[in-house]
Scaffold this active site. Structure first.
Site, PDB file in Angstrom:
ATOM      1  CE  LYS A 120       2.010  -3.212  -3.603  1.00 53.79           C
ATOM      2  NZ  LYS A 120       1.173  -2.344  -2.751  1.00 53.79           N
ATOM      3  CG  ASP A 165       2.376   1.219  -2.149  1.00 52.99           C
ATOM      4  OD1 ASP A 165       3.187   2.109  -1.801  1.00 52.99           O
ATOM      5  OD2 ASP A 165       2.478   0.028  -1.809  1.00 52.99           O
ATOM      6  CE  LYS A 221       4.400  -3.161  -0.781  1.00 54.01           C
ATOM      7  NZ  LYS A 221       3.538  -2.065  -0.262  1.00 54.01           N
TER       8      LYS A 221
END
Length: 340
Positions: free
Chosen positions: A166, A102, A195
């Site tokens: 995300k 991430d 996400k």
């Protein structure tokens, strides 16, 4: 291929567990706390634990024998490290056994309009991750962006070949919102996923996010989410709602720090003279000065208060008089400030 779960779909508690990346990213977490939490969460077979880069090997050992994967963060939490540093960090994380990355995009470059630099930064990490066969998610920090910047971030992530977009790190205020995930889902192609990270603490919020096309949840509230999922599964109500659902109003949480501040303010009021010095000192500390400097300011203000008291007392009429009327240097009001 779309990964979106259709509205009206009945879920199981395990389906919910399969959506969760549990965040273990706070700087104060000890290795023992990280290891214990990873072991406990692996029993629930959640999708992954998302740990700090230095904890990847530790987490990998803790989840051994379970389906739970190990995710880590790159350029976290500000995204301002150089591309070379992000690539090096990614390579080390992969060598340590991370199965998902991430990364935080360069927020300042994005806000400054240099979308090409943002894209190249993402692409370098994506290339590194994909070469090792792992997924790469791009963290936007949506609370710091306007809609045009969020859309630009989506396009840059798509062009760079990322797998997910995300919302947030959880370290810049704000968090995932339904309008944000709705915008992100509408901007990226079906081959990419969304996400939602930050603020997903109950099962209703999770289901509302899923209804908007979210396929992964970043959270530190896994226990509460799974407990809610199990309860709703037993009731037969663990169902993805229609998009556009309203979230329940958040419950106000009174922190210990807030309560302590109230108590301190009340105590200062009761101390009379001390209120005179307490307010400027609090403002001085709030500006980022050290406690030591603030303490010096307190002492200086105490002396000024004493001088003001002395100057208010009339001096003897005869300058040659050996007896000058002054209050005691340790008058009750001044001493109360010093000893308080």
């Amino acid at each position: 291929m779309s990964h979106i779960i259709a509205p009206g779909t009945s879920l199981t508690a395990q389906d919910v567990a399969d959506l969760i990346d549990h965040a273990l990213l706070k700087p104060e977490l000890t290795p023992q706390e990280v290891e214990q939490t990873c072991r406990e969460l692996a029993q629930d077979e959640i999708w992954s634990v998302c740990v700090r880069p230095s904890d990847v090997r530790l987490a990998l050992q803790a989840v051994e024998g379970h389906q739970t994967r190990v995710c880590t963060v790159i350029g976290f939490p500000h995204g301002t490290t150089s591309t070379a540093a992000k690539v090096a960090e990614s390579r080390q994380a992969l060598a340590d056994g991370a199965t998902e990355l991430d990364m935080v995009l360069n927020i300042g470059r994005l806000r400054g309009g240099d979308v090409e630099a943002v894209k190249q930064d993402i692409a370098a990490v994506v290339e590194t991750g994909h070469a090792a066969g792992v997924l790469v998610k791009v963290i936007f920090e949506t609370a710091l962006l306007d809609e045009a910047q969020k859309e630009a971030a989506c396009r840059a992530s798509e062009d760079a070949g990322a797998d997910f977009v995300k919302t947030s790190t959880g370290f810049a205020g704000g968090g995932a919102t339904l309008p944000d995930v709705r915008l992100m889902r509408a901007t990226i192609p079906d081959t990419m996923q969304v996400k939602a990270s930050g603020g997903v603490r109950d099962i209703d919020t999770l289901l509302a996010m899923v209804a908007e096309g979210v396929t992964r949840i970043g959270t530190s509230s896994t226990e509460a989410l799974l407990a809610g999922a199990r309860e709703r599964e037993e009731e037969g109500t663990l169902v993805v709602p229609e998009p556009g659902a309203r979230l329940p109003a958040p419950t106000a949480r009174v922190t210990d720090r807030a309560v302590g501040s109230t108590d301190r303010a009340r105590a200062s009021t009761d101390r009379g003279q001390r209120v005179h010095t307490a307010r400027p000192v609090r403002a001085y500390r709030a500006s980022g000065r050290s406690d030591r400097a603030a303490g010096q300011l307190t002492r200086s203000m105490t002396m000024l208060s004493a001088v003001s008291t002395w100057s208010a007392v009339p001096m003897a009429q005869d300058p040659s008089s050996a007896s000058v009327a002054r209050p005691s240097r340790c008058s009750s009001s001044v001493c109360s400030v010093r000893s308080g």
